[in-house]
Every structure is written in structure tokens, then in C-alpha cells.
Motif scaffolding. Structure first.
Motif, PDB file in Angstrom:
ATOM      1  N   VAL A  31       0.818  -1.216   0.000  1.00 55.59           N
ATOM      2  CA  VAL A  31       0.000   0.000   0.000  1.00 55.59           C
ATOM      3  C   VAL A  31       0.847   1.259   0.000  1.00 55.59           C
ATOM      4  O   VAL A  31       2.019   1.260   0.397  1.00 55.59           O
ATOM      5  CB  VAL A  31      -0.935   0.030   1.229  1.00 55.59           C
ATOM      6  N   PHE A  32       0.209   2.343  -0.446  1.00 52.67           N
ATOM      7  CA  PHE A  32       0.820   3.663  -0.345  1.00 52.67           C
ATOM      8  C   PHE A  32      -0.284   4.701  -0.198  1.00 52.67           C
ATOM      9  O   PHE A  32      -1.359   4.580  -0.790  1.00 52.67           O
ATOM     10  CB  PHE A  32       1.669   3.992  -1.578  1.00 52.67           C
ATOM     11  N   ASP A  33       0.005   5.730   0.598  1.00 51.08           N
ATOM     12  CA  ASP A  33      -0.888   6.860   0.789  1.00 51.08           C
ATOM     13  C   ASP A  33      -0.023   8.052   1.199  1.00 51.08           C
ATOM     14  O   ASP A  33       1.083   7.869   1.730  1.00 51.08           O
ATOM     15  CB  ASP A  33      -1.934   6.550   1.882  1.00 51.08           C
ATOM     16  N   LEU A  34      -0.499   9.247   0.944  1.00 56.13           N
ATOM     17  CA  LEU A  34       0.244  10.437   1.346  1.00 56.13           C
ATOM     18  C   LEU A  34       0.246  10.636   2.859  1.00 56.13           C
ATOM     19  O   LEU A  34       1.056  11.387   3.394  1.00 56.13           O
ATOM     20  CB  LEU A  34      -0.343  11.678   0.659  1.00 56.13           C
ATOM     21  N   SER A  52       6.553   4.084  -2.892  1.00 57.44           N
ATOM     22  CA  SER A  52       5.911   4.999  -3.839  1.00 57.44           C
ATOM     23  C   SER A  52       4.955   4.209  -4.717  1.00 57.44           C
ATOM     24  O   SER A  52       5.030   2.975  -4.793  1.00 57.44           O
ATOM     25  CB  SER A  52       6.947   5.689  -4.725  1.00 57.44           C
ATOM     26  N   ALA A  53       4.063   4.932  -5.399  1.00 60.42           N
ATOM     27  CA  ALA A  53       3.120   4.276  -6.307  1.00 60.42           C
ATOM     28  C   ALA A  53       3.853   3.566  -7.436  1.00 60.42           C
ATOM     29  O   ALA A  53       3.486   2.451  -7.832  1.00 60.42           O
ATOM     30  CB  ALA A  53       2.140   5.305  -6.864  1.00 60.42           C
ATOM     31  N   VAL A  54       4.906   4.185  -7.975  1.00 59.91           N
ATOM     32  CA  VAL A  54       5.645   3.590  -9.086  1.00 59.91           C
ATOM     33  C   VAL A  54       6.348   2.312  -8.660  1.00 59.91           C
ATOM     34  O   VAL A  54       6.322   1.297  -9.379  1.00 59.91           O
ATOM     35  CB  VAL A  54       6.662   4.605  -9.661  1.00 59.91           C
ATOM     36  N   GLU A  55       6.961   2.329  -7.497  1.00 61.75           N
ATOM     37  CA  GLU A  55       7.629   1.126  -6.991  1.00 61.75           C
ATOM     38  C   GLU A  55       6.629  -0.018  -6.812  1.00 61.75           C
ATOM     39  O   GLU A  55       6.903  -1.165  -7.166  1.00 61.75           O
ATOM     40  CB  GLU A  55       8.312   1.422  -5.656  1.00 61.75           C
TER      41      GLU A  55
END
Length: 299
Positions: A31-34, A52-55
Motif C-alpha cells: 500500500v501507499f498513501d500520502l 511509492s506508487a511507481v515502486e
């Protein structure tokens, strides 16, 4: 359990519950979030934190996005350094965000060019339903892609509706949300007028709910509104965004949007007046602020 690698971006009201249920059913979710606190909460429920989203995209079979706007989805997906360029071939870009009609067409075309499957799957219901694994999924696309995603959807949904080809799901979702938010704006206006005229608000809501004015949104939020609970299960600013997308779509479809524009302007005014981060029902505060009344139940 299939060894699917699921990436998930956006851990807000709906995303949090979806990830929690995916993890509870044994799926591997990164998961990822700011908001770092939201990431920590997801990790507590069994998810892995990504940098990160790209990773995350580079290591995902299904890359799910549940953020706030079409513009936010495009910002993280497109461009040479976007998540779409990092996804493995034949992966799925799963878009749970309530976006615009144009966005679906743009993202679908970009995914086709990249050899990626685009799945539009907006949802209905509330964060509480997401927590319980009871959202409604509206899917637009090929049956074969739906069957590929169905086991994932089942972890957090009660109903999965195959609306039609790609583009149909967001169209139906925007119609649904417009009707729901127009309904909220109408009964908030009526409640404010009733309060200004000195009516007993308990009788107002009880009688309306026993007749043709009854609605699902009033059942969910009417009593909370009159008890002054504006917890943002669906925020006013998100309601404004959805009605804006709907009004813009009406215009591009060659239809008059006078009613939709009025509803949008009502939410826009309430947002300008400082209520954007509150519940969509805080639209009532625009009427109250301008008329000097407060619609509430007597203790």
C-alpha cells in the motif's frame, strides 16, 4: 489462495476497509498513501508499506487506485515516470475512484497502448460498508476481466454488478451520485426552511420519512443531520466534485444542465463558506448561515 500481488493506492474512507478485507482473506497487499498514519494502520491489518506508487506498480499483478479525483488518478498513472509505465504487461489497472466520463476513456486507451488491462470499478455505499466488506461494485468491461477480478472483489463487496462495456460503470455511478446528492440538497433546504418557520423538526423528519419524500440518503443521514453530526463519511467537497463531473458530462452530451448546475452551485457555496471537509449534509449549513437558524432536534 492465488499468489496475486496487489498494489493499493489510497487509504481513505473506502480504501482502508478494502485493504483490511483483502488482507483478512490472505491476499498480499502493498500500500501507499500520502498520510503515513493511514499506511501504518494498513500495515497493522497485514499490508506491506510501499515507498511509492511507481515502486508498487512495478511489482503488482493488480494495481488498485482509490483516491479522490480523476485528476489525482491521472497524475499518478500517466507520463514517463507514472505508475502505468511501470506495470508489468497484462497487469490490471483497477480504478475504484469516482472519476469523470472522459477520464475512463483516456485511461482505457492509455492502458491498451501499454499492454495493460483497464478495469473501471466505482463503488457505492459508505466507509462503514467497506469496513464490513459490503460495498457494491459497478464494473464496466469485458466479462473475462471481471471473472479474473471477481475473487478479489468478493473479499470486500456484497454485490458485483456488471453494468456493461467500459465506460458504462462510471456513467451509472455519476447518475447515482447526482441523484443522491441532489436529494440531500433538497431535504437540507427543506429542513432549514422548516426550522426558520418554527416547525417541530422531529415531526418534520418522521412525517417526510413516512411518505413520498422518504429516501435512502435521508435514512442514512437525516437524523444525523438534525443531531448536528457532520462526520464526513462522504465529504461535501467530494459530493461537489461528483456533481461537477455529472454536470460537465450533461453539457458534453448535449443536454441542459440547469438542475445539475443549481445542485453543484449549492455545494460549491457551502464549500466556499468553509464546510467542504464536513459531511455532504453540511450543505444545510449554507442555508443556516444565511438565514440565522439551525435545524436540529429538541433534546
Amino acid at each position: 489462495m492465488p499468489e496475486l500481488r496487489i498494489g493499493f493506492i489510497g487509504l481513505g474512507g473506502m480504501g482502508r476497509g478494502l485493504v483490511k478485507n483483502l488482507c483478512a482473506k490472505g491476499y498480499s497487499v502493498t500500500v501507499f498513501d500520502l498520510d503515513s498514519d493511514k499506511i501504518a494502520d494498513a500495515v497493522m491489518h497485514g499490508a506491506t508499506a510501499g515507498a511509492s506508487a511507481v515502486e508498487i506498480a512495478a511489482k503488482s499483478d493488480i494495481f488498485a487506485v482509490c483516491v479522490t479525483t480523476a485528476e489525482a488518478v491521472r497524475a499518478l498513472a500517466l507520463g514517463p515516470d507514472g505508475a502505468l509505465a511501470a506495470l508489468p504487461k497484462d497487469a490490471v489497472f483497477l480504478d475504484h475512484t469516482t472519476v469523470s466520463v472522459e477520464h475512463v476513456d483516456l485511461l482505457r486507451d492509455a492502458c491498451v497502448k501499454a499492454g495493460i488491462n483497464y478495469a473501471e470499478a466505482p463503488m457505492t455505499r459508505t466507509p462503514a460498508h467497506a469496513e464490513r466488506g459490503e460495498v457494491n461494485i459497478l464494473f464496466g468491461g469485458e466479462e473475462s476481466l471481471l471473472e479474473r477480478l471477481r475473487p478479489v472483489f468478493k473479499t470486500y463487496s456484497e454485490n458485483i454488478f456488471h453494468v456493461g462495456p467500459s465506460g458504462h460503470a462510471i456513467r451509472l455511478k455519476l447518475i447515482h451520485n447526482y441523484i443522491a446528492f441532489a436529494n440531500v440538497a433538497s431535504w437540507c433546504e427543506g429542513f432549514a426552511l422548516a426550522a426558520k418557520e418554527g416547525l417541530d423538526m422531529s415531526k418534520v423528519i418522521n412525517i417526510i420519512s413516512a411518505a413520498g419524500g422518504k429516501s435512502g440518503m435521508m435514512d442514512l443521514y437525516g437524523d444525523l443531520t438534525l443531531r448536528r453530526d457532520f462526520t464526513p463519511h462522504m465529504s461535501l467537497e467530494n459530493a461537489q466534485k461528483d456533481v461537477r463531473y455529472y454536470a460537465e458530462w450533461l453539457g458534453k452530451a448535449g443536454m441542459p444542465a440547469f438542475m445539475a448546475q443549481s445542485v453543484h452551485n449549492t455545494y460549491a457555496l457551502a464549500s466556499i463558506m468553509g464546510h467542504g471537509s464536513e459531511s455532504c449534509t453540511a450543505v444545510i449549513k449554507a442555508y443556516e448561515d444565511l438565514s440565522g437558524v439551525q435545524a436540529c432536534l429538541k433534546e
